[in-house]
Design a protein around this motif. Structure first.
Motif, mmCIF file in Angstrom:
data_model
loop_
_atom_site.group_PDB
_atom_site.id
_atom_site.type_symbol
_atom_site.label_atom_id
_atom_site.label_comp_id
_atom_site.label_asym_id
_atom_site.label_seq_id
_atom_site.Cartn_x
_atom_site.Cartn_y
_atom_site.Cartn_z
ATOM 1 N N ARG A 37 6.938 -37.784 -9.460
ATOM 2 C CA ARG A 37 5.555 -37.944 -9.013
ATOM 3 C C ARG A 37 5.077 -36.688 -8.296
ATOM 4 N NH1 ARG A 37 4.487 -43.392 -9.858
ATOM 5 N NH2 ARG A 37 6.349 -44.619 -10.189
ATOM 6 N N HIS A 38 3.808 -36.638 -8.004
ATOM 7 C CA HIS A 38 3.225 -35.447 -7.383
ATOM 8 C C HIS A 38 3.717 -35.208 -5.963
ATOM 9 C CE1 HIS A 38 0.730 -34.481 -10.778
ATOM 10 N NE2 HIS A 38 0.372 -35.745 -10.857
ATOM 11 N N ASP A 39 4.289 -36.227 -5.325
ATOM 12 C CA ASP A 39 4.854 -36.028 -3.979
ATOM 13 C C ASP A 39 6.265 -35.438 -4.045
ATOM 14 O OD1 ASP A 39 6.443 -38.183 -4.788
ATOM 15 O OD2 ASP A 39 5.772 -39.522 -3.194
ATOM 16 N N GLY A 40 6.769 -35.191 -5.271
ATOM 17 C CA GLY A 40 8.085 -34.594 -5.448
ATOM 18 C C GLY A 40 9.209 -35.598 -5.592
ATOM 19 N N CYS A 41 8.922 -36.884 -5.369
ATOM 20 C CA CYS A 41 9.950 -37.919 -5.500
ATOM 21 C C CYS A 41 9.967 -38.469 -6.921
ATOM 22 C CB CYS A 41 9.682 -39.062 -4.527
ATOM 23 S SG CYS A 41 9.949 -38.636 -2.812
ATOM 24 N N TRP A 42 11.154 -38.901 -7.330
ATOM 25 C CA TRP A 42 11.327 -39.562 -8.620
ATOM 26 C C TRP A 42 11.147 -41.056 -8.436
ATOM 27 C CZ3 TRP A 42 12.039 -37.051 -13.216
ATOM 28 C CH2 TRP A 42 12.362 -35.693 -13.148
ATOM 29 N N GLY A 43 10.639 -41.717 -9.467
ATOM 30 C CA GLY A 43 10.469 -43.161 -9.415
ATOM 31 C C GLY A 43 10.483 -43.760 -10.806
ATOM 32 N N LEU A 44 10.339 -45.057 -10.845
ATOM 33 C CA LEU A 44 10.294 -45.795 -12.104
ATOM 34 C C LEU A 44 8.851 -45.944 -12.562
ATOM 35 C CD1 LEU A 44 12.779 -48.576 -10.979
ATOM 36 C CD2 LEU A 44 13.234 -46.826 -12.708
ATOM 37 N N PRO A 45 8.609 -45.961 -13.858
ATOM 38 C CA PRO A 45 7.249 -46.182 -14.330
ATOM 39 C C PRO A 45 6.795 -47.607 -14.019
ATOM 40 C CG PRO A 45 8.773 -45.989 -16.185
ATOM 41 C CD PRO A 45 9.550 -45.724 -14.944
ATOM 42 N N GLY A 46 5.548 -47.711 -13.629
ATOM 43 C CA GLY A 46 4.976 -49.005 -13.305
ATOM 44 C C GLY A 46 3.790 -48.831 -12.387
ATOM 45 N N GLY A 47 3.229 -49.938 -11.958
ATOM 46 C CA GLY A 47 2.078 -49.856 -11.075
ATOM 47 C C GLY A 47 1.534 -51.213 -10.720
ATOM 48 N N LEU A 48 0.311 -51.210 -10.253
ATOM 49 C CA LEU A 48 -0.307 -52.415 -9.705
ATOM 50 C C LEU A 48 -0.926 -53.294 -10.780
ATOM 51 C CD1 LEU A 48 -2.019 -50.815 -6.592
ATOM 52 C CD2 LEU A 48 0.132 -52.095 -6.689
ATOM 53 N N MET A 49 -0.922 -54.575 -10.491
ATOM 54 C CA MET A 49 -1.470 -55.593 -11.375
ATOM 55 C C MET A 49 -2.992 -55.593 -11.290
ATOM 56 S SD MET A 49 -0.615 -59.674 -11.094
ATOM 57 C CE MET A 49 1.138 -59.421 -11.082
ATOM 58 N N VAL A 113 3.778 -37.359 -21.098
ATOM 59 C CA VAL A 113 3.562 -37.342 -19.653
ATOM 60 C C VAL A 113 2.065 -37.437 -19.361
ATOM 61 C CG1 VAL A 113 3.876 -36.034 -17.524
ATOM 62 C CG2 VAL A 113 5.616 -35.926 -19.306
ATOM 63 N N ASP A 114 1.694 -38.380 -18.490
ATOM 64 C CA ASP A 114 0.332 -38.442 -17.965
ATOM 65 C C ASP A 114 0.338 -37.605 -16.695
ATOM 66 O OD1 ASP A 114 -2.036 -38.982 -16.657
ATOM 67 O OD2 ASP A 114 -1.896 -41.156 -16.854
ATOM 68 N N TYR A 115 -0.140 -36.384 -16.792
ATOM 69 C CA TYR A 115 -0.043 -35.437 -15.671
ATOM 70 C C TYR A 115 -0.896 -35.837 -14.478
ATOM 71 C CZ TYR A 115 2.798 -32.544 -18.665
ATOM 72 O OH TYR A 115 3.819 -32.081 -19.462
ATOM 73 N N SER A 116 -1.787 -36.802 -14.640
ATOM 74 C CA SER A 116 -2.521 -37.289 -13.470
ATOM 75 C C SER A 116 -1.619 -38.178 -12.611
ATOM 76 C CB SER A 116 -3.774 -38.057 -13.893
ATOM 77 O OG SER A 116 -3.436 -39.281 -14.514
ATOM 78 N N GLU A 117 -0.529 -38.693 -13.202
ATOM 79 C CA GLU A 117 0.384 -39.579 -12.481
ATOM 80 C C GLU A 117 1.750 -38.951 -12.234
ATOM 81 O OE1 GLU A 117 0.258 -43.367 -12.244
ATOM 82 O OE2 GLU A 117 -1.559 -43.777 -13.375
ATOM 83 N N SER A 118 2.168 -38.035 -13.086
ATOM 84 C CA SER A 118 3.530 -37.511 -13.039
ATOM 85 C C SER A 118 3.551 -36.015 -13.285
ATOM 86 C CB SER A 118 4.398 -38.168 -14.125
ATOM 87 O OG SER A 118 4.330 -39.556 -14.065
ATOM 88 N N GLU A 120 6.706 -34.824 -14.347
ATOM 89 C CA GLU A 120 7.797 -34.735 -15.321
ATOM 90 C C GLU A 120 8.339 -36.134 -15.569
ATOM 91 O OE1 GLU A 120 12.245 -32.652 -15.305
ATOM 92 O OE2 GLU A 120 10.795 -32.112 -13.765
ATOM 93 N N ILE A 121 8.889 -36.350 -16.761
ATOM 94 C CA ILE A 121 9.567 -37.599 -17.104
ATOM 95 C C ILE A 121 10.875 -37.227 -17.781
ATOM 96 C CG2 ILE A 121 9.501 -39.703 -18.496
ATOM 97 C CD1 ILE A 121 6.484 -39.728 -18.171
ATOM 98 N N SER A 122 11.974 -37.858 -17.347
ATOM 99 C CA SER A 122 13.275 -37.513 -17.910
ATOM 100 C C SER A 122 14.245 -38.675 -17.757
ATOM 101 C CB SER A 122 13.826 -36.282 -17.183
ATOM 102 O OG SER A 122 15.007 -35.834 -17.800
ATOM 103 N N TYR A 123 15.213 -38.733 -18.664
ATOM 104 C CA TYR A 123 16.305 -39.701 -18.551
ATOM 105 C C TYR A 123 17.423 -39.104 -17.700
ATOM 106 C CZ TYR A 123 14.494 -42.865 -22.142
ATOM 107 O OH TYR A 123 13.742 -43.772 -22.843
#
Length: 149
Positions: A37-49, A113-118, A120-123
């Motif tokens: 993510r843009h804050d530099g932390c890695w996370g799982l894809p997902g979001g709010l309902m 990659v949706d660069y507005s949200e991420s 980088e994406i990687s396994y």
């Protein structure tokens, strides 16, 4: 308008409960897909309902929006909630997250990659995850590991 933004018009920065979903996506080598993510932390894809969505529908929509992947056959790992999932973000908004965590190996499509949200994406191998995974995501992954191994 996204539901949480609608709520914020009325409650300002006061604490609210926000339901959402994330997905632990595994490839054939049992590596987990993470997004930086843009804050530099890695996370799982997902979001709010969104209004009218189920947790599973939110998970599928968010994964597609953030990664370009279509996920199917989601298996519910757990629903995480409580005081340890309280957050106060940089703009002053406070919330308690209620997160349904799913896992799946059933994906189709190509990663985009949706660069507005991420950034980088990687396994990543479960044995060699990056150090800077946000705490809540690490808890989700640890529970998955305990369940599966």
């Amino acid at each position: 308008m996204e539901y949480y933004k609608y709520l914020r018009q009325y409650v300002g920065h006061k604490p609210i409960i926000l339901p959402g979903s994330v997905v632990i996506i595994l490839n054939k080598q049992n590596e987990v897909l993470l997004q930086k993510r843009h804050d530099g932390c890695w996370g799982l894809p997902g979001g709010l309902m969104d209004l009218g969505e189920s947790y599973e529908e939110a998970a599928k929509r968010e994964v597609f929006e953030e990664t370009g992947l279509t996920v199917e056959n989601l298996i519910l790992l757990n629903v995480f909630s409580g005081s340890e999932y309280y957050l106060k973000v940089s703009n002053g908004d406070e919330f308690y997250a209620v997160t349904a965590v799913y896992y799946t190996k059933d994906t189709s499509g190509e990663i985009k990659v949706d660069y507005s949200e991420s950034k980088e994406i990687s396994y990543f191998s479960i044995d060699n995850l990056p150090d800077n995974i946000a705490d809540n995501y690490m808890r989700f992954i640890e529970q998955y590991i305990m369940k599966m191994y």
